[in-house]
Write a protein that holds these residues in place. Structure first.
Motif, PDB file in Angstrom:
ATOM      1  N   ASN A  27     134.581  -9.705  70.443  1.00  0.00           N
ATOM      2  CA  ASN A  27     133.291 -10.360  70.139  1.00  0.00           C
ATOM      3  C   ASN A  27     132.660 -11.007  71.374  1.00  0.00           C
ATOM      4  OD1 ASN A  27     133.389  -9.836  67.281  1.00  0.00           O
ATOM      5  ND2 ASN A  27     135.055 -11.309  67.207  1.00  0.00           N
ATOM      6  N   SER A  30     126.844 -10.648  73.498  1.00  0.00           N
ATOM      7  CA  SER A  30     125.763 -10.945  72.554  1.00  0.00           C
ATOM      8  C   SER A  30     124.425 -10.635  73.231  1.00  0.00           C
ATOM      9  CB  SER A  30     125.821 -12.421  72.136  1.00  0.00           C
ATOM     10  OG  SER A  30     124.751 -12.742  71.275  1.00  0.00           O
ATOM     11  N   HIS A  70     127.559 -16.072  71.679  1.00  0.00           N
ATOM     12  CA  HIS A  70     126.581 -15.785  70.610  1.00  0.00           C
ATOM     13  C   HIS A  70     125.265 -16.513  70.915  1.00  0.00           C
ATOM     14  CE1 HIS A  70     125.411 -14.385  66.611  1.00  0.00           C
ATOM     15  NE2 HIS A  70     124.759 -15.521  66.503  1.00  0.00           N
ATOM     16  N   SER A  74     119.688 -14.827  68.072  1.00  0.00           N
ATOM     17  CA  SER A  74     120.186 -13.527  68.519  1.00  0.00           C
ATOM     18  C   SER A  74     119.094 -12.482  68.298  1.00  0.00           C
ATOM     19  CB  SER A  74     121.448 -13.155  67.743  1.00  0.00           C
ATOM     20  OG  SER A  74     121.131 -13.040  66.371  1.00  0.00           O
ATOM     21  N   CYS A 126     135.693 -15.683  66.916  1.00  0.00           N
ATOM     22  CA  CYS A 126     134.364 -15.174  66.586  1.00  0.00           C
ATOM     23  C   CYS A 126     133.401 -16.341  66.368  1.00  0.00           C
ATOM     24  CB  CYS A 126     134.435 -14.320  65.310  1.00  0.00           C
ATOM     25  SG  CYS A 126     132.899 -13.439  64.968  1.00  0.00           S
ATOM     26  N   SER A 128     129.321 -16.774  64.890  1.00  0.00           N
ATOM     27  CA  SER A 128     128.161 -16.068  64.341  1.00  0.00           C
ATOM     28  C   SER A 128     127.182 -17.098  63.796  1.00  0.00           C
ATOM     29  CB  SER A 128     128.610 -15.122  63.229  1.00  0.00           C
ATOM     30  OG  SER A 128     127.491 -14.461  62.683  1.00  0.00           O
ATOM     31  N   SER A 182     130.238 -13.212  59.482  1.00  0.00           N
ATOM     32  CA  SER A 182     128.787 -13.046  59.425  1.00  0.00           C
ATOM     33  C   SER A 182     128.219 -14.040  58.425  1.00  0.00           C
ATOM     34  CB  SER A 182     128.407 -11.615  59.015  1.00  0.00           C
ATOM     35  OG  SER A 182     127.006 -11.457  59.137  1.00  0.00           O
ATOM     36  N   SER A 230     134.851  -6.116  62.046  1.00  0.00           N
ATOM     37  CA  SER A 230     133.466  -6.538  62.258  1.00  0.00           C
ATOM     38  C   SER A 230     132.747  -6.622  60.916  1.00  0.00           C
ATOM     39  CB  SER A 230     132.748  -5.528  63.167  1.00  0.00           C
ATOM     40  OG  SER A 230     131.432  -5.937  63.428  1.00  0.00           O
ATOM     41  N   ASP A 232     128.661  -7.627  59.274  1.00  0.00           N
ATOM     42  CA  ASP A 232     127.283  -7.987  59.594  1.00  0.00           C
ATOM     43  C   ASP A 232     126.421  -7.910  58.338  1.00  0.00           C
ATOM     44  OD1 ASP A 232     125.228  -8.824  61.312  1.00  0.00           O
ATOM     45  OD2 ASP A 232     124.519  -6.784  61.598  1.00  0.00           O
TER      46      ASP A 232
END
Length: 839
Positions: A27, A30, A70, A74, A126, A128, A182, A230, A232
């Protein structure tokens, strides 16, 4: 940045170039709504601009390797970023620390806003986040200690204010670590947030809650048979005119990708899986759990299973929403997913117009020899470019130039492990670096005839050596003729390389023919390039004639097929090469091996005439610690110099080549006198050996205009010495530094004869430039009042290294210019070049 100094005038330092590879962590990268990319380069956060293919800066602050970065906003939230003057970046490291950075878009300046309270005891896996309004973001972080945290961040409304940070929730997710996250706002007016987490237990965990309340575990999604890698969420997607659906895409080490649909219960026709045409839809057969969020509930179903990758799928990502209009927050979420896998490919998946079956519509990267798999894939904010980062710390960028024609683009490149040594070419046209990532790389400014506003850009133009051992040291050979270098690795052999014809032609393209002087006669070079051997040790030459005469693969020649991996095609480049070309088609042939040392090589240097090379190896005894001298050309050993009892850490010839200075872990330095007879024979004698410091001496450097030299040590001191009448006198010691001194380089200032600049590199990554001015007596010795020193400039940490500096090297300044260039390399995987102007 400027600095003043007594007697030395003003010194100004500017960043010219940063080369760095990406940490091999999933990860790590970004792509922000600002258009810039962030990635971890060892313990620094590097920022690169895809338009110029240059790394703009590195952000120092982490004490451990950076695991993930991140952006807020984004690329997914480009439509909310129109009015923002500042963008923000989160970075998490292997110690569990998370730092928030602020980028001012107006002037490109960075500042460290705050370090989050340490809520993770182990590495962050991670981060997010989502933008819930123009000035408010919510983000989550997970760690290998089994905890997850959810934070709210309110940005300042004015440019100078501070961010408000509050922890909404922190909870344990059990013994199985989570590695994917996510976040999304659920459709409808409930104001509910959903958090998806996945990891080592093969399940997707969904947590729900309001913006102010704690999150509750809502349900689990099962189906994957290996680690989740992963996750999303899409933004709400309009189906049949209703924006009540949100999709989650997941990927796993089971090589599969799953798309999950979350539909608001009230929007499903009478709730029984019967669509408006009265037919039973597929979702009624594969309905999953119901997600209850506040007063709303969402039916989850498996929308699609995408099979196409042949190895672990490390990342999946929805194409960022397209901005529908310049006013307001209107957007359109395309149904398009990018996946990246260890099978060296990235794929774009879209539903077919007629059947709605998800298909793979674009595949890139499948011809790559060298990527060894992709750790992640990313969309550009407007969806016209895709970027992967690979096993070799490399980036791979493709741009859609029209009609789904995706072409490779230039990207920054660099080492992905500690850079151990660096040197300028004899001509000064390029720098060469070696690293523990087992490669040797050449960087050069690529000049363009069209007048560019930003001038020339530096790029990696060749990778002369891809080796089977970590490389510790190298030396460029300064004699006339073809470009050559010697390098030493974690083996007992030094290897000599010579530039092939393909490199000489590429270099002349990069420098616009300026460097092809009469001593680089291309007509004499019969070797076009080199092939890699099976074990990655010796590189075999490819001759010019052999390219024209296709070799027969049968009979006796057929036995040689195991010797080389697929044949390289030596290539002359008219623009900077991309990763695949660098790793395969720019190798240099090895011309000699130098045998003699008893342990792995540690340091190398070449004299200024290009006649002698000195080498040393790791040593625990006086017999092994001897320095070997090799004659350039014949490559015979012509001297064994014994003086030290432990590893010789650095060596340098004086500028008149009459002395060789060696410094060692045994805290002593030695000066050897070198005499050359008329017949070309060499004789060496020990002039002096002295204990110079209280700890290991890491570095040394000669004054270019005299017989003075500097030594730098772990005891945080730099001392200046002079050779006087066959003995050594200490002239002075610089004020104590804040960190161990690990690199030194002394350059003379031509416009001021008795002045010099000493570059001092430290273990903490800092570089300082010191003015040195001295008076000479008639016999050449330094007369009273002796040597005057002053700090000229302390280079800004944002353009310095974030970890130990291993080597500093000034470009030889033949002209009487006040502008010079300094190259540096360090344990933060970075190679840097600075412009230094002395007024």
């Amino acid at each position: 940045m400027r600095g003043g100094g007594g007697g030395g005038g003003e010194v100004e330092v500017k960043r010219v170039f940063i080369g760095a590879g990406c940490n091999r962590i999933v990860n790590n990268v970004s792509w922000g709504a600002s258009g810039l990319l962030s990635f971890g380069a060892h313990n620094a956060v590097a920022i690169f601009c895809p338009k110029s293919a240059q790394i703009l800066t590195t952000l120092p602050g982490h004490k451990a390797v950076v695991n993930c970065t991140h952006w807020l906003p984004s690329s997914k939230f480009l439509f909310k970023a129109k009015l923002l003057e500042q963008h923000y970046l989160l970075s998490g490291d292997a110690d569990g620390a998370i730092i928030l950075w602020e980028l001012s878009l107006a002037d490109g300046k960075w500042r460290q806003m705050l370090q989050l309270p340490q809520s993770h005891k182990k590495g962050v896996t991670c981060i997010s986040g989502i933008m819930v309004s123009q000035t408010e973001a919510i983000f989550a972080s997970t760690s290998s200690d089994g905890t997850a945290c959810v934070w709210e961040l309110v940005f300042p409304t004015t440019g100078s204010g501070d961010c408000k940070l509050s922890c909404l929730d922190s909870f344990s997710v059990g013994s199985k670590s989570m590695v994917a996250l996510s976040l999304a706002e659920l459709p409808g007016d409930s104001g509910q947030i959903v958090l998806a987490m996945g990891g080592l237990d093969n399940k997707i965990h969904l947590y729900c809650g309001g913006r102010t309340r704690k999150l509750v575990h809502a349900c689990e999604l099962k189906g994957h048979t290996d680690w989740i890698r992963s996750l999303d969420f899409s933004l709400p997607i309009s189906i049949n005119g209703e924006v009540n659906n949100i999709f989650l895409v997941s990927s796993s080490q089971d090589k599969g990708i799953r798309i999950w649909k979350m539909a608001l219960r009230s929007s499903m026709s009478n709730g029984h899986g019967i669509d408006k045409k009265g037919e039973i839809s597929l979702s009624s057969y594969i309905e999953g759990p119901v997600l209850v969020a506040g007063s709303s509930s969402f039916q989850i179903s498996l929308e699609s299973l995408l099979i196409g990758h042949e190895d672990w799928v490390y990342s999946v990502m929805w194409q960022p929403p397209l901005v529908a209009s310049m006013e307001g927050d209107a957007y359109y979420q395309p149904q398009s997913i990018l996946s990246a896998s260890m099978d060296k490919t990235m794929m774009i998946w879209q539903p077919e117009k007629t059947s709605d079956v998800w298909m793979n519509v674009v595949t890139v990267g499948e011809l790559s020899h060298c990527a060894l798999g992709f750790y992640g894939g990313h969309w550009s904010p407007n969806g016209d470019s895709i970027l992967a980062h690979g096993y070799g710390g490399s980036f791979h960028l493709w741009k859609n130039v029209g009609n789904d024609n995706w072409l490779p683009q230039k990207v920054p490149s660099g080492h992905f492990a500690s850079v151990t040594d660096i040197a300028w070419a004899r001509s000064g046209d390029y720098i060469m670096s070696v690293s523990h990532d087992q490669t040797t790389r050449i960087y050069a400014p690529w000049k363009v005839e069209a007048p560019l506003q930003d001038g020339e850009f530096w790029h990696e133009i060749s990778r002369p050596q891809v080796h089977g051992h970590d490389i510790n040291c190298m030396a460029v050979i300064h004699s006339k003729g073809n470009h050559r270098f010697v390098c030493g690795a974690e083996e007992k052999v030094a290897r000599v390389f010579e530039a092939p014809l393909s490199f000489l032609k590429t270099l002349s393209n990069a420098t616009l023919q300026k460097s092809c002087s009469s001593d680089d006669i291309m007509g004499d070079v019969q070797i076009l390039g080199a092939n890699m051997s099976a074990l990655g040790l010796s590189q075999k030459p490819i001759y010019v004639q052999a390219v024209h005469e296709a070799p027969e693969r049968s009979g006796v020649n057929g036995l040689d097929t195991l010797e080389t991996i697929p044949d390289a095609v030596p290539t002359v480049f008219t623009e900077p090469p991309i990763e695949d070309q660098l790793a395969w088609h720019t190798l240099w042939p090895e011309s000699h091996k130098l045998y003699g040392h008893g342990n792995e090589l540690f340091s190398l240097c070449c004299d200024h005439k290009g006649e002698l090379v000195a080498s040393s190896c790791k040593a625990q005894s006086a017999a092994v610690a001897e320095v070997w001298l090799w004659q350039v050309g014949s490559w015979k050993a012509v001297g064994h110099l014994q003086s030290h009892s432990l590893t010789v850490t650095q060596m340098e010839f004086s500028h008149d080549d009459n002395f060789l200075l060696t410094v060692s872990r045994d805290r002593q330095f030695s000066v050897f006198s070198i005499t050359r007879t008329g017949t070309g024979e060499i004789s060496c004698s020990l002039l002096a050996r002295q204990e110079g410091h209280k700890r290991i001496i890491w570095s040394c450097s000669w004054n270019p205009h005299g017989q003075e030299f500097a030594t730098g040590s772990r005891d945080k001191t730099v001392k200046i010495w002079a050779i006087e009448r066959d003995s050594i006198r200490q002239l002075m010691s610089l004020p104590q530094f804040t960190s161990s001194v690990t690199a030194l380089s002394w350059v003379g200032l031509h416009h001021r004869r008795n002045n010099g600049l000493l570059a001092v590199g430290m273990e903490n990554g800092q570089i300082e430039l010191w003015n040195l001015s001295y008076n000479r007596a008639d016999d050449g010795s330094i007369a009273a009042p002796g040597l005057a020193t002053s700090l000229a400039v302390r280079i800004d940490p944002f353009i310095c290294h974030a970890s130990t500096i291993n080597r500093l090297a000034w470009k030889k300044n033949e002209d009487d210019h006040m502008s010079m260039q300094l190259a540096s390399c360090g344990a933060d995987n970075c190679v840097r070049v600075f412009d230094v102007t002395v007024e």
